[in-house]
Each structure stands twice: as structure tokens, then as C-alpha cells.
Scaffold this motif. Structure first.
Motif, PDB file in Angstrom:
ATOM      1  N   GLY A   1      41.599  56.931  58.609  1.00 11.84           N
ATOM      2  CA  GLY A   1      41.037  57.530  59.813  1.00 11.84           C
ATOM      3  C   GLY A   1      41.946  57.420  61.019  1.00 11.84           C
ATOM      4  O   GLY A   1      42.855  56.585  61.074  1.00 11.84           O
ATOM      5  N   GLY A   2      41.698  58.287  61.972  1.00  8.20           N
ATOM      6  CA  GLY A   2      42.531  58.380  63.167  1.00  8.20           C
ATOM      7  C   GLY A   2      42.480  57.146  64.045  1.00  8.20           C
ATOM      8  O   GLY A   2      43.477  56.782  64.684  1.00  8.20           O
ATOM      9  N   SER A   3      41.325  56.488  64.091  1.00 11.23           N
ATOM     10  CA  SER A   3      41.213  55.291  64.919  1.00 11.23           C
ATOM     11  C   SER A   3      42.203  54.232  64.448  1.00 11.23           C
ATOM     12  O   SER A   3      42.862  53.575  65.258  1.00 11.23           O
ATOM     13  CB  SER A   3      39.799  54.715  64.849  1.00 11.23           C
ATOM     14  N   ILE A   4      42.304  54.097  63.149  1.00  8.56           N
ATOM     15  CA  ILE A   4      43.231  53.082  62.620  1.00  8.56           C
ATOM     16  C   ILE A   4      44.676  53.542  62.764  1.00  8.56           C
ATOM     17  O   ILE A   4      45.563  52.735  63.048  1.00  8.56           O
ATOM     18  CB  ILE A   4      42.819  52.681  61.185  1.00  8.56           C
ATOM     19  N   SER A   5      44.920  54.842  62.661  1.00  8.56           N
ATOM     20  CA  SER A   5      46.267  55.352  62.948  1.00  8.56           C
ATOM     21  C   SER A   5      46.671  54.999  64.386  1.00  8.56           C
ATOM     22  O   SER A   5      47.791  54.556  64.646  1.00  8.56           O
ATOM     23  CB  SER A   5      46.326  56.866  62.768  1.00  8.56           C
ATOM     24  N   ASN A   6      45.746  55.201  65.311  1.00 12.38           N
ATOM     25  CA  ASN A   6      46.039  54.872  66.707  1.00 12.38           C
ATOM     26  C   ASN A   6      46.311  53.376  66.883  1.00 12.38           C
ATOM     27  O   ASN A   6      47.193  52.972  67.643  1.00 12.38           O
ATOM     28  CB  ASN A   6      44.879  55.300  67.618  1.00 12.38           C
ATOM     29  N   MET A   7      45.543  52.566  66.189  1.00 10.74           N
ATOM     30  CA  MET A   7      45.757  51.110  66.234  1.00 10.74           C
ATOM     31  C   MET A   7      47.139  50.721  65.753  1.00 10.74           C
ATOM     32  O   MET A   7      47.795  49.859  66.322  1.00 10.74           O
ATOM     33  CB  MET A   7      44.765  50.408  65.297  1.00 10.74           C
ATOM     34  N   TYR A   8      47.537  51.336  64.650  1.00  7.20           N
ATOM     35  CA  TYR A   8      48.874  51.074  64.112  1.00  7.20           C
ATOM     36  C   TYR A   8      49.942  51.369  65.167  1.00  7.20           C
ATOM     37  O   TYR A   8      50.864  50.600  65.362  1.00  7.20           O
ATOM     38  CB  TYR A   8      49.134  51.972  62.905  1.00  7.20           C
ATOM     39  N   ALA A   9      49.796  52.510  65.812  1.00  7.07           N
ATOM     40  CA  ALA A   9      50.788  52.913  66.801  1.00  7.07           C
ATOM     41  C   ALA A   9      50.864  51.875  67.914  1.00  7.07           C
ATOM     42  O   ALA A   9      51.955  51.472  68.347  1.00  7.07           O
ATOM     43  CB  ALA A   9      50.431  54.286  67.360  1.00  7.07           C
ATOM     44  N   MET A  10      49.691  51.426  68.343  1.00  7.41           N
ATOM     45  CA  MET A  10      49.638  50.434  69.420  1.00  7.41           C
ATOM     46  C   MET A  10      50.294  49.125  68.988  1.00  7.41           C
ATOM     47  O   MET A  10      51.049  48.503  69.738  1.00  7.41           O
ATOM     48  CB  MET A  10      48.163  50.201  69.780  1.00  7.41           C
ATOM     49  N   ASN A  11      50.028  48.733  67.749  1.00  4.20           N
ATOM     50  CA  ASN A  11      50.609  47.488  67.250  1.00  4.20           C
ATOM     51  C   ASN A  11      52.127  47.603  67.101  1.00  4.20           C
ATOM     52  O   ASN A  11      52.870  46.667  67.400  1.00  4.20           O
ATOM     53  CB  ASN A  11      49.963  47.115  65.910  1.00  4.20           C
ATOM     54  N   LEU A  12      52.597  48.761  66.658  1.00  5.58           N
ATOM     55  CA  LEU A  12      54.037  48.986  66.509  1.00  5.58           C
ATOM     56  C   LEU A  12      54.741  48.949  67.857  1.00  5.58           C
ATOM     57  O   LEU A  12      55.820  48.368  67.994  1.00  5.58           O
ATOM     58  CB  LEU A  12      54.290  50.335  65.827  1.00  5.58           C
ATOM     59  N   ALA A  13      54.111  49.565  68.835  1.00  2.00           N
ATOM     60  CA  ALA A  13      54.699  49.586  70.183  1.00  2.00           C
ATOM     61  C   ALA A  13      54.800  48.163  70.729  1.00  2.00           C
ATOM     62  O   ALA A  13      55.803  47.767  71.331  1.00  2.00           O
ATOM     63  CB  ALA A  13      53.837  50.440  71.102  1.00  2.00           C
ATOM     64  N   ARG A  14      53.752  47.406  70.504  1.00  2.00           N
ATOM     65  CA  ARG A  14      53.731  46.022  70.985  1.00  2.00           C
ATOM     66  C   ARG A  14      54.806  45.196  70.293  1.00  2.00           C
ATOM     67  O   ARG A  14      55.519  44.415  70.918  1.00  2.00           O
ATOM     68  CB  ARG A  14      52.338  45.432  70.715  1.00  2.00           C
ATOM     69  N   TYR A  15      54.931  45.417  68.982  1.00  2.00           N
ATOM     70  CA  TYR A  15      55.919  44.664  68.203  1.00  2.00           C
ATOM     71  C   TYR A  15      57.341  45.032  68.612  1.00  2.00           C
ATOM     72  O   TYR A  15      58.218  44.185  68.707  1.00  2.00           O
ATOM     73  CB  TYR A  15      55.704  44.933  66.713  1.00  2.00           C
ATOM     74  N   GLN A  16      57.556  46.315  68.864  1.00  2.00           N
ATOM     75  CA  GLN A  16      58.905  46.734  69.257  1.00  2.00           C
ATOM     76  C   GLN A  16      59.299  46.077  70.588  1.00  2.00           C
ATOM     77  O   GLN A  16      60.431  45.644  70.769  1.00  2.00           O
ATOM     78  CB  GLN A  16      58.957  48.263  69.391  1.00  2.00           C
ATOM     79  N   ARG A  17      58.338  45.992  71.492  1.00  2.00           N
ATOM     80  CA  ARG A  17      58.618  45.410  72.802  1.00  2.00           C
ATOM     81  C   ARG A  17      58.726  43.892  72.722  1.00  2.00           C
ATOM     82  O   ARG A  17      59.588  43.285  73.358  1.00  2.00           O
ATOM     83  CB  ARG A  17      57.478  45.815  73.753  1.00  2.00           C
ATOM     84  N   PHE A  18      57.819  43.269  71.959  1.00  2.00           N
ATOM     85  CA  PHE A  18      57.793  41.808  71.847  1.00  2.00           C
ATOM     86  C   PHE A  18      57.715  41.417  70.361  1.00  2.00           C
ATOM     87  O   PHE A  18      56.629  41.106  69.862  1.00  2.00           O
ATOM     88  CB  PHE A  18      56.562  41.238  72.569  1.00  2.00           C
TER      89      PHE A  18
END
Lengths: 506, 506
Positions: B164-181
Motif C-alpha cells: 500500500g501507498g502509506s507504507i511506500s510513503n513511510m519507506y521514503a521517509m525512513n530512507l530520507a532520514r537514513y541518508q541524512r543521519f
């Protein structure tokens, strides 16, 4: 089929549209295609795919397989006969996970009632979030969750089907965190003390994945020691909790396991519950694999104390053969924690001025918006075989495992890690050339290389599939999981003979 | 059927097992059952369920429905004819989401090729984590993701199908966070500064759910203003980012929307990309609903600038009718961020001493362990209709929406919120008794009550299903989404007539 041979002009100028009064789907032709595809599925997947005289897998190197499948997506469509050949090819080169000789994972086998439920689920294409759009499934999910909770011994509670056990475990962790620090939902972890999670060294990797995803961090997953059979040591848990507290962390969550992935160990729930109560921690049980023992009067003692947990993750898609995916998160909570923790109150979906009881709109309990219907397949299968049908499956799996162990003991070269507690039969196969050489310096190194070679041979010959892995200081060993309802004793004999045949010359 | 009428003794003493040489599944009887169930599915769901002369729903109050379905799970199983009746009942009382008059959600309609792919997926019962167990689907998912990325304009990248899209969005958020920190994976958020996320006031609620779940907190989702059509205002985004920075927060993630849930608005991606570049923020696009416009030469301009994003969530189960669920997370990243961020390196699944290239074992990119195969249905449908088939569907949906709007303009009582940008046609129906009374003090209150009553009537009569909701200071209005490939112009005429018929006396 309306769009089988599209006019090439349309690709160049999509402004040229067909008559707006002609739908793009032709039901008659579509249903004809589906009917033909169903026949192929029946023949290739369900007949051949479960026949011991057929291969369990048709190994191809990735490059070759890609060519055989012609995966490329193109501008223009293809005619039906070509598409039906593709259905056949996909079936041909896929692993037959319903085959009696597929023991590679913690799912296997086929249940036809469940499968009928799955086809119906797909055809109905429903999203489980509101009563309005999923009336049958809102009520059915409630009943199936109630039925599963009853096996735990809970007369009340809450729950949800999740897309797999890892996400069920995540939910439990998030709920525990929210219960302890409700402000975390709005404020986040920033400003909170360091939170600690406790789980055994043989628990599933999803506990660490969850800790990372939820922003808690894998370093804050404190590993508790296990005994010689892989069961969490409650005294060590107690020690580790106290140590964490003394270091300024806030313990909040213990994830025990009922049926560890590799060895099938059951953590001692009653004693862990004592520790959790003492320290006021949320007790979660990852019973994704082992939960189904609750159906067995003979074996449910393995989960003695289960009713004392706050949450249980249980995957009927594993031992009960409900089909992927069917993963229940079960909660003892009666305070609507699931909804409080996850709700966002979207007004486009969860309108409060509906003409029915909006408490039936369960979707806001979930972090998903779209959520598949995972209850129908389990419900239909349960209706078909009854609880005693499940009891029989679980008991039979134990009997098969017992038989397998006894046969292995009679054969030279089969060394069990230990007597199994569950249906995971873990063993090394020692080829004749290595027997009696346990003292050699390179013995462990050589032993570690045996399972991968046997595995390669079995896959390339397609005769069976069984998993191997190292564990701690134990080098590669096989794990046979014998719970498919298709299995009979002679399959056990085959498994042993086959490992021997494949490894005799090593 | 082996376990259709179990010996009642077995329930009392599960130690009494049948002969271990008798499997618990009888394939012949099972396949007979599945065959009968398939016929019922064909008749009830696919024939009747798509027939405009049949009801789209058969409304029952929850208490009555529970009785009709006899949901209770019991000790003993039931005979086949009873189970087949249950299949029929489930179909009868379920909403016909493939019916041309089902416009209630952002999914509708049926594609028979996709459905064949879904049946095949269910029968194969495969878990998408290793090449060993899912050779066909590892390669196929790669190709389908490549095909979708190509529409974005990316020749390289990564991705995953998510539940589902909600979990896709979560993944993106987690990836962005990981890339930064990157340290957040092991250390968690504890000790990090407060992180801020930016999204528009009309974005999907999953952005807030994700922020809560990932431990960031809903207060750290900064709401950016929208223009009169519901599109994010880039200048306001820029202002809000600067404000957040001045308050000590660390902005890291902007979630734009291509096709908002209610109004179908497309955020101006190019201008948002400028802002993201300026501040070095991860740009994510929630294109769950709108992504499919990329197939249309005529309408893809709505997503101009999409290639500048870091990640895109796109659900082919919505506009492309791929069936629930089919949600792709697409990444521009070529540094293996997905795996670095989510891997746990479980040795029982991702052994490094396998005989094939273990980079094909994609499972460690996911936070799920069990992951359903969601690529086959899209792949088979794509093979069937080609990219130009998708183009045609998208273009036709726009044409239908245009026609619907023009018809509404000709009728008294239909007030559009504004000209639609996409296929979401949002409007109020003003009953004759209220026309010309816009100045009355209670006008808005009365108008707010119109849609719920019409909705109740249409559901109880079963003639159609369409959603309504309030939005900001706009009281309840209808949202018609006209994209099912089954629709033709005369259905549009019906929709308008029907709303009028149901609301004329209010």
C-alpha cells in the motif's frame, strides 16, 4: 478483446480516442481468458505442482530465465494465446511451494478451501477500512480475531491482520511505546530518554528491523541469552533490564518468541511474564511460527503463560497453511489503544456523519490505508475443517517430526543439533569421508561446506528444497520443517534418503 | 474430503491420530471444490457483480448481516455444499467494487488479465525475498519497477513493491532520514535534533501516520498552504522551511502529492524541486493516485519535474486497475540505500555462501520478511494491453471526467467546487428547496446534510456508490472518480440523473 490489437495511431496521438461509449474491458472475452488461465493454474500449479513425480523446482540461471520469460514491457499488447503461454511459463519456472518436497521455508502446502477464499478475495477486490465498502469483512475479521484470541484465553481484546509478522511485531512495539509515552505520537522521540527493547539472541530479525524503522535504533535492542535449546533465559532478561536501567535507558518492551525461526524454540512465557510484571514492561510474543500449537491439547503447554502477554503476533499462513499472507496481531487491550495510537481521523474516509455505527470503520486502527482482506481464507478454511481439523494438522506435524528424528537416529551421518522441541528438525549431514574425524582441525570448516553443496545439487536436480544456515558458533546445518498437510511418513523416508544420496560422495 | 467429518473422538483426544501415511489433504476433492468455487466467483462476482442491471451493494445492518453469514467458528468442519453456499453468501453481501457504478474509492473496475495474474500469484504462494524461492518474481519485479521508473524518466534506480501507498510513503521517509543521519539506524532518534517534514494541507493522511510511526511525531509534520485548487504553494514551503530552521528544527523531507485524494490536485513539482534543491531536502512524491498520468502524453505535464524527485510512490492498483494491492516505491538512488537502510543480514535467509549471485536476494531491502508478489498482475496486464493500453485508459478517464463536468454545468443544482485538474469531479448537489437561498444563515448547515442523506439512500437502494466529505471550510460535497475501464458515457449520464433522483426532495 477490445484492446488486444490497438490501433498504432493511438500510440502516436492519444487524443484520438475510441468512442466514449465503448468500455475498454470486454467482459465476455475477459472471462474466457480467466477461465483458460484457471485451467492452466489447476494443471500446472495444483496438479503437477503437488505431484511427487514432478520436480519441485526447475532451476535456471538468472540470465537464461530472463530470456525464457521475455520479461520486457512493450508499447503494444499481445494476443490471448501468447498471454496464456506466459501464465504457463511463470508457473513452470516458479518454485512449487505446495509440493510435498518443499521444506525450504516456514510456509508450504496448499489448502483448497483457503485457496478458494483467496480467489474470492482477489475477485472481490475489497479494501478493509470501512463497513461501507467491506461490510462482510469488517464483521468477519472481528470474528476470526476473536477466534484466535480465544485460543490464547482472552475473552476480550483487539487486533488486526497485518501484511506479515514483521509488521505485526512493529505494531506491537509502537503500541507499547505509545502506552508508555502517549506524547510520542505528536512529539516524536526527540526529548524522550533512550528506550530499550529486549529479545533473545535467536529471535526473528524483524525485532531489530522494527527498532530501526520506529526510530528506536538497533543498538537499543538488548540481546538476552538463550539456553542450550535456544530459549530465552528469564534470569538474564531480569539482569539485562536492571543493567539498562542503571545505564539510564528506559526498558519498555520485551519480545519473546514462541517457535524461533531456526530451532523452533519456545521461550518460557510464564517466567518471562513474571519479569515483565515486576518491571512493568509490555510483553509481546512473536508467535508467528509457533502460535498454531495453541490448537493442540497435547502441545499447547509450549506456550503456557501466553494469556499473560499484552500482544501476540501469529501467522496462520505458516503452520495452518492459510496462504500468504495471513498474519494476526492480537491484543489483550480493551481501551482502544490500537485506534488511539494510529488514528489520523481522515475526514474523506472516516466521516462521522454516516448513517451507521462508525465504530465499524476499523481502518483508522491501521497505519496502512489500503489494507488487503486476509481473514476470508482463514475463515473459510476454519469453517471447512473446524478447530479439530487444525488440531489434527498440528499434532500430525509433531508426529512427523518425531518420526523423522527417530529415523535420523538410526542412520549414520545424521547428527541432530538436539532433540527438537517443535517441528524444526535441525541436523548436520556428515558424509562418509568425514565420519570419525571430528577431531580434525579442519572438520568444522569442511562440515560448513557440506550443506551448501547438497543444497545446490537438490535445487539443480529439483528433487526437494530444504533450508540450511549457520547459528552462532554452529556451522551450516539443515532445518527440516515437516508440517505440510500433504506429507505422509514415506515423504520423511524420502527426505533422509535424498540428503544421503546427494551428499554421500562429499 | 479427508477431514470433512472428523471423528468426534479426535477432538477429545488429539493423541488419536490417523495413519501417518495418509495426508490430510485430498487433492482430487480439493480441486473439485476449487473448481466449483471458481464457477460461483465467475457468476456472482464477475458476471452479476459487473452488470449494471444488478445492485452494486446489498445493504444490511451489521446485526442482520452477522446472522445471515453465520460467522461463528466451530469445533467441527462443514460439508462442501455448505461451504459453497458460504462462498456465494460472501459474494452476495460484499460490495461489488468492479461494478461500473462503484465510484466510492480510488480503486474500481476489473482487469481480467490482472485478475488471472492474481489467481496465479495466490496459487503459487510465493514469498518475494530470495532468488532461490522466487526466481521468476525477483526478475519480474526488477523489470516492472524498471518499466515504471522509465515513465518517470529514470534510466537507473531502485525500488520495491510495498503493501500500500502509506507504507511506500513511510519507506521514503525512513530512507530520507537514513541518508541524512545514517547513525539513526543503530542509535535511533535519541540525541538527534528535532526533524521536520513538509507536506501540503491536502496531502494524504499517511504522511502524518508515518511521522508518528517512525518516531518523528505528527507535530513535526509542517503543513504547507495550498492554492485555490489544492496545490502546494512553493513559496509557502520555502517560508516554512526557513521558519523551521530558525526554530532549531532540521527539515529533511518534503512530501508532495500528484493527485490529492479528494480534489485530485497536482503539486507544482518543478518549483518544489527548486526549493528542495536550495535547502538540500529529500523530495518525495506521493503519486499513489496520480502517477498513472505519466502514461498519457496529453496529461503527463501535470507531473512535470517528477524526474527531479528522490522517490515516488505510485499505486497501479488505483487508476490502472491492477487490483489491490499494487504499490510501487520508486527511487532514483543507485547507492543501494534501500538495502543499507533496511538490511538485518539474517543468516538463515540471506546466506552468503549460496551458489548464485546473492544480490538477487532482494528481501533484505524490505522491512517485511514475508512479502507478497505484487508484480505479476501488473506485468501480465502490461503484456496484455501494452503501454498504449494504459495510455488509452488514462486518456479516456480524463475524457469521461470532462464530459461529466460539462453535463453538470448544464444542470441546475450541480455546483462544482472548481474545474477539475484530474478525474476527481467534486461538486455539491443543491436540492430544489435550497436553490437561490445561498444567503440564508443556515444554508451551509443544510447543504452539509444533503450528501449524507443521498449517500444513505443510494447504498440502501444499491444503485451506486460515490464518496462525499467536507474539506477545510467546505461542507460535505461529492467526489466522483470516473476511471474504471468499464465506464461509458451513458454511465456518466446515469450518475447525474441518479444523484438528482435521490436528492430532489431534500
Amino acid at each position: 478483446m477490445a484492446n488486444m490489437f490497438p490501433d498504432p495511431l493511438e500510440g502516436q496521438d492519444s487524443g484520438i480516442l475510441r468512442d466514449l461509449n465503448e468500455p475498454l474491458v470486454d467482459h465476455t472475452e475477459g472471462q474466457l481468458f480467466l477461465n483458460d488461465a484457471f485451467k492452466i493454474i489447476m494443471e500446472e500449479v495444483l496438479c503437477k505442482g503437488t505431484d511427487v513425480n514432478q520436480k519441485v523446482c526447475e532451476w535456471k540461471e538468472p540470465e537464461e530465465l530472463a530470456l525464457l520469460l521475455d520479461l520486457e514491457l512493450r508499447e503494444t499488447g499481445e494476443p490471448s494465446h501468447r498471454l496464456l503461454q506466459r501464465v504457463k511459463d511463470v508457473a513452470k519456472y516458479s518454485i512449487k511451494t505446495s509440493h510435498p518436497r518443499f521444506l525450504n521455508q516456514l510456509f508450504t502446502g496448499v489448502d483448497y478451501h483457503s485457496l478458494a477464499g483467496r480467489f474470492l478475495t482477489e475477485a472481490l477486490n475489497t479494501n478493509l477500512y470501512t463497513y461501507e465498502v467491506a461490510p462482510v469483512f469488517v464483521l468477519m475479521e472481528t470474528e476470526v480475531l476473536r477466534g484466535l484470541r480465544e485460543m490464547i484465553g482472552w475473552t476480550e481484546g483487539d487486533g488486526l491482520f497485518c501484511p506479515g509478522g514483521s509488521i505485526s511485531n512493529m505494531y506491537a512495539m509502537n503500541l507499547a511505546r505509545y502506552q508508555r509515552f502517549p506524547e510520542v505520537k505528536s512529539k516524536g522521540l526527540c526529548g524522550l530518554p533512550r528506550l530499550n527493547i529486549f529479545t533473545s539472541s535467536e529471535s526473528h530479525y524483524s525485532v531489530k528491523k522494527a527498532a530501526a524503522f520506529l526510530g528506536i535504533g538497533t543498538d537499543n535492542v538488548i540481546i538476552v541469552q538463550v539456553d542450550e535449546r535456544g530459549r530465552m533465559i528469564p534470569d538474564d532478561l531480569d539482569e539485562k533490564i536492571k543493567l539498562a536501567q542503571s545505564q539510564g535507558a528506559v526498558p519498555f518492551f520485551v519480545s519473546c518468541t514462541s517457535g524461533t525461526t531456526v530451532r523452533g524454540a519456545f521461550d518460557p512465557l510464564d517466567r518471562i511474564a513474571d519479569v515483565c510484571e515486576k518491571h512493568k514492561l509490555w510483553m509481546h510474543i512473536d508467535a508467528a511460527w509457533g502460535g498454531s500449537v495453541l490448537f493442540s491439547k497435547q502441545h499447547s503447554h509450549l506456550m503456557k503463560g501466553v494469556h499473560r502477554a499484552n500482544s501476540v503476533a501469529w501467522n496462520p499462513h505458516k503452520m495452518l497453511t492459510a496462504g500468504l499472507q495471513c498474519s494476526a496481531l492480537l491484543l489483550q487491550d480493551t481501551t482502544n489503544l490500537l485506534k488511539k495510537c494510529h488514528s489520523a481521523n481522515a475526514t474523506y474516509l472516516f466521516q462521522q456523519d454516516k448513517f451507521y455505527d462508525v465504530n465499524l470503520d476499523v481502518g483508522d486502527k491501521s497505519v496502512q490505508c489500503s489494507r488487503k482482506v486476509d481473514c476470508l481464507k482463514l475463515w473459510l478454511m476454519w469453517k471447512a475443517v473446524g478447530s479439530i481439523g487444525f488440531t489434527e494438522r498440528v499434532d500430525k506435524a509433531f508426529s512427523h517430526a518425531r518420526y523423522l528424528v527417530e529415523q535420523m537416529k538410526k542412520r549414520e551421518g545424521f547428527h541432530l543439533l538436539h532433540e527438537p522441541e517443535f517441528v524444526n528438525v535441525c541436523f548436520w549431514f556428515v558424509p562418509p569421508s568425514m565420519r570419525g574425524k571430528e577431531g580434525d582441525a579442519d572438520y568444522q570448516d569442511r562440515l560448513a561446506k557440506v550443506a551448501p553443496v547438497i543444497k545446490e545439487r537438490m535445487i539443480k536436480q529439483g528433487t526437494m528444497m530444504v533450508g540450511y544456515q549457520p547459528l552462532g558458533n554452529k556451522v551450516n546445518f539443515f532445518r527440516m520443517v515437516v508440517f505440510s498437510p500433504q506429507l505422509s511418513q514415506k515423504d520423511m523416508d524420502f527426505f533422509i534418503d535424498e540428503i544421503e544420496r546427494l551428499g554421500i560422495d562429499l
